[in-house]
Design an enzyme around this catalytic site. Structure first.
Site, PDB file in Angstrom:
ATOM      1  N   GLU A 237       0.883  -1.172   0.000  1.00  0.00           N
ATOM      2  CA  GLU A 237       0.000   0.000   0.000  1.00  0.00           C
ATOM      3  C   GLU A 237       0.910   1.208   0.000  1.00  0.00           C
ATOM      4  O   GLU A 237       1.549   1.518   1.004  1.00  0.00           O
ATOM      5  CB  GLU A 237      -0.946  -0.028   1.213  1.00  0.00           C
ATOM      6  CG  GLU A 237      -2.104   0.938   1.103  1.00  0.00           C
ATOM      7  CD  GLU A 237      -1.741   2.349   1.531  1.00  0.00           C
ATOM      8  OE1 GLU A 237      -1.512   3.194   0.626  1.00  0.00           O
ATOM      9  OE2 GLU A 237      -1.674   2.604   2.737  1.00  0.00           O
ATOM     10  N   CYS A 271      -1.981   8.874   3.044  1.00  0.00           N
ATOM     11  CA  CYS A 271      -1.916   8.427   1.654  1.00  0.00           C
ATOM     12  C   CYS A 271      -3.203   8.754   0.908  1.00  0.00           C
ATOM     13  O   CYS A 271      -3.171   9.073  -0.280  1.00  0.00           O
ATOM     14  CB  CYS A 271      -1.613   6.930   1.589  1.00  0.00           C
ATOM     15  SG  CYS A 271      -2.671   5.899   2.612  1.00  0.00           S
TER      16      CYS A 271
END
Length: 465
Positions: A237, A271
């Site tokens: 990720e 993010c």
């Protein structure tokens, strides 16, 4: 194997709001690292034989223990990485919700499947745990990043190792203590206090069966390659540059309010923060006027203060990198509408900043700005906005603002090249929905049941007629 090796420094933590040191933690020798791995594997050999109900009971207890220690844990996270205290509390609530949902959904997600084969035989698919899963996690969500993969893998029956970011070492150790106080067997979730060389050795070890990592695309490429050398499956990720589209029929007031929250949440260090704001010509002026005014009102200050909107960045070097990206963008034609100046004084603070006239070739367009800086990009129309949104090497999340929800949903389904899309709102993550991205934002999924099956052996057992 260099059993005598001990890294020449300790792991240290610092309060980014005050720049004062917090704590120091001795790093493991190679021998201690291998002993910890072997202890985790031994705990796994027992845990893998427990029932789904037994695992679920422990996970539910972990959720309850997280809630019971929320204030203590939240304060530690805020001290270690500077997020607002309320954001830290929200993070613990999310972690507890992940425990609850996984405990409830896990038995169904992981249940055996039976199939009737075309030749009349019967087939059974069982989802068996594979062993110790090694997680390398960043600092921006000290509890959530670890909980996100650990709880799913514990439900699946695996053992879990955590190499946390140095600046939140205390949070990683507190999480381990909470897990064990809630009834998780000792050593099944182990925090590894090691350096990068030792981490590479751990990835290579035969007892590590999978690797999951959250971080930058550059780091993900390195970790993915290292794991690939040893035929270890990975879930990555990675970073992103999430675009939020403000279409011609958008509710501009809602878009402004939501995009401010989406940009400064967690001090802009997420993010899936809203980062690029792609605004159609029809509403551009109204959006920019409202957005700049709202960002100008963002209160920068002590993250422990309930009235603070935006706390410090987590480290000095991160602030310097962000400011360098702003200056390089301005040198290539971007304009600072608000903010953009490095504050004086103590603490790694950076103001809420808006850049306009953002175009390809500028860091504000091409790169991830991991801090409270918004890039506003003008689009001719809705079609052009969708093109600009997809004009990125990243693809984690994104958003669409439109009064026509059905059309926005169709754009999200058919045209938005990203892993997650939020329509007329901003969100971080929910336990029920898959989390992950495409392109340079990585691969694999967490949450929504998907994380429980990333590191299992889907074992096919076929019976005769």
């Amino acid at each position: 194997m260099k059993d005598s090796h001990r890294p020449d420094r300790a792991l240290t933590t610092q309060n980014p709001a005050t720049e004062e040191p917090l704590d120091s933690y001795p790093m493991m020798t190679d021998a201690e690292m291998h002993a910890a791995l072997e202890a985790c594997h031994a705990a796994f050999t027992d845990w893998r034989l427990t029932s789904f109900a037994e695992r679920a009971e422990v996970l539910t207890a972990i959720g309850a223990k997280l809630r019971a220690r929320k204030e203590e844990f939240a304060a530690l996270m805020t001290r270690e990485m500077g997020k607002r205290l309320q954001d830290s509390r929200d993070e613990i609530d999310l972690c507890a919700a992940i425990c609850d949902w996984t405990a409830k959904a896990g038995p169904e997600v992981l249940a055996d499947e039976t199939r009737e084969l075309q030749d009349g035989r019967k087939g059974l698919i069982t989802k068996a745990p594979i062993g110790v899963i090694y997680g390398i996690q960043p600092w921006n969500f000290p509890a959530y990043q670890a909980v996100r993969y650990a709880i799913a893998n514990l439900m699946a029956g695996n053992g879990v190792l955590l190499k946390h970011a140095e600046i939140c070492t205390g949070s990683g150790l507190m999480l381990r203590d909470i897990f064990e106080q809630a009834g998780l067997p000792e050593n099944l979730f182990t925090v590894m206090l090691i350096d990068h060389d030792q981490s590479d050795e751990l990835i290579a070890h035969k007892l590590v069966r999978g690797v999951t990592m959250t971080g930058s695309a550059k780091s993900g490429s390195i970790i993915g390659a290292k794991a690939g050398e040893h035929l270890k499956k990975t879930v990555l990720e990675l970073g992103s540059n999430d675009a939020y589209l403000v279409l011609e029929d958008a509710d501009v007031e809602l878009a402004v309010k939501t995009c401010v929250a989406g940009r400064i949440y967690n001090n802009g260090q997420t993010c899936v923060n809203a980062k690029r704001f792609v605004v159609t010509e029809a509403v551009y002026d109204a959006f920019v006027e409202g957005y700049v005014a709202a960002m100008k009102d963002v209160t920068l200050g002590d993250p422990m203060d309930e009235d603070t909107d935006l706390g410090p960045m987590a480290r000095k070097d991160l602030r310097e990198t962000l400011h360098d990206q702003v200056e390089k963008s301005v040198a290539k034609g971007a304009k600072i509408a608000v903010g953009g100046k490095m504050p004086e004084g103590t603490g790694y603070y950076y103001p809420a900043t808006v850049l306009t006239d953002v175009r390809p070739g500028q860091p504000a367009y091409d790169e991830e700005l991991f801090g409270p800086v918004a890039s506003v990009i003008r689009a001719k129309d809705d079609e052009d906005a969708m093109r600009i949104a997809n004009d990125s090497r990243f693809g984690l999340g994104g958003g669409i603002f439109s009064r026509n929800e059905a059309r926005a949903q169709d754009l999200a389904k058919t045209h938005f090249d990203t892993g997650m899309v939020f329509i007329n709102h901003f969100n971080l993550a929910t336990p029920e929905m898959p989390f992950g991205g495409v392109k340079d934002s990585g691969y694999g999924r967490e949450h929504g049941g998907f994380g429980m099956t990333e590191f299992i052996n889907a074992k096919a057992i076929t019976l005769p007629k």
